[in-house]
Design an enzyme around this catalytic site. Structure first.
Site, mmCIF file in Angstrom:
data_model
loop_
_atom_site.group_PDB
_atom_site.id
_atom_site.type_symbol
_atom_site.label_atom_id
_atom_site.label_comp_id
_atom_site.label_asym_id
_atom_site.label_seq_id
_atom_site.Cartn_x
_atom_site.Cartn_y
_atom_site.Cartn_z
ATOM 1 N N ASP A 102 0.840 -1.198 0.000
ATOM 2 C CA ASP A 102 0.000 0.000 0.000
ATOM 3 C C ASP A 102 0.876 1.249 0.000
ATOM 4 O OD1 ASP A 102 -2.060 -1.778 0.471
ATOM 5 O OD2 ASP A 102 -2.105 -1.374 2.633
HETATM 6 N N1 URA Z 1 -1.097 -5.870 4.180
HETATM 7 C C1 URA Z 1 -1.607 -4.627 4.087
HETATM 8 O O1 URA Z 1 -2.640 -4.330 4.665
HETATM 9 N N2 URA Z 1 -0.948 -3.719 3.349
HETATM 10 C C2 URA Z 1 0.201 -3.971 2.695
HETATM 11 O O2 URA Z 1 0.758 -3.088 2.049
HETATM 12 C C3 URA Z 1 0.722 -5.270 2.801
HETATM 13 C C4 URA Z 1 0.060 -6.209 3.547
#
Ligand code: URA
Length: 233
Positions: A102
């Protein structure tokens, strides 16, 4: 393959730009002799501005992704490609992220032009281990480790429960999670399912590969040993 096409495919520039590089004498052999677009020279002997060429295929990069960058080509904000030399976005085939982090997640991100390798890492069957360090907005309740390890946790809008996730408590609001799946926003949704909120999320390891001192925003190409380590878990 003609030198001009080889160099353009590696993303060093358009055909026009690479032609200009030849004209400027920036393309040489290992001994420093200037090369021309039609020369037949083995890949390993070509230099651009004195630097060896990137490998022709199967390049794998590791990037320490900072918070605030998206794993996308087209995004109005900052993207992970902004942290790499432009040639990796221009290569044919392109170097793309292996799975996603993310925008607000930092840590270890792999990128490759090797579709088979990418599939081998992200395929649900691979069970590739991913380790995340989490800082939470609220205190842990105490039952999260057993719930996450149970293999019964159902995330909202999913049909299958999550595979077991090992969780180590690092503090009242801090934990380390070892995942073998990579569902959409998995860690954030896991903590939402137990009434908490992730404040900071950092991926420290994929398989046997860790950031090992690579500073935030920095990248490097993986060696054959790194790739062996990646699968060595
Ligand atoms: N889980 C999440 O919520 N975000 C990420 O970027 C990776 C794993």
């Amino acid at each position: 393959m003609k030198l001009l096409k080889l160099i353009a495919n590696l993303g060093y520039g358009s055909r026009k730009e690479v032609t200009a590089m030849f004209r400027e004498g920036r393309v040489t052999d290992a001994g420093g002799d200037v090369l021309y677009a039609d020369d037949a020279v083995v890949h390993a002997d070509v230099r651009i501005d004195g630097e060896p060429l990137d490998p022709a295929q199967s390049i794998v990069l590791m990037l320490h992704k900072p918070v605030g960058y998206t794993c996308s080509m087209r995004d109005p904000g900052r993207v992970v490609y902004d942290l790499l030399p432009p040639r990796f976005r221009l290569r044919n085939p392109i170097v793309s992220p292996v799975g996603r982090l993310d925008r607000d997640t930092s840590g270890l991100l792999l990128l490759t032009d090797d579709g088979a390798l990418l599939h081998r890492i992200v395929s649900p069957k691979s069970g590739m281990l991913k380790v995340y360090d989490v800082t939470l907005a609220g205190d842990l309740r105490g039952d999260e480790s057993s719930l996450f390890a149970s293999g019964t946790l159902m995330l909202e809008a999913e049909k299958m429960p999550l595979a077991p996730v090992a969780m180590e408590v690092l503090g009242p609001r801090a934990a380390r999670l070892a995942l073998t799946e990579g569902r959409y926003h998995q860690v954030r949704r896991m903590f939402a399912a137990v009434g908490n909120r992730v404040e900071a999320l950092h991926r420290s390891r994929i398989g046997g590969l860790a950031l090992d001192g690579l500073a935030s925003g920095e990248w490097r190409a993986l060696t054959a040993d790194d790739i062996a380590r990646l699968f060595d878990r």
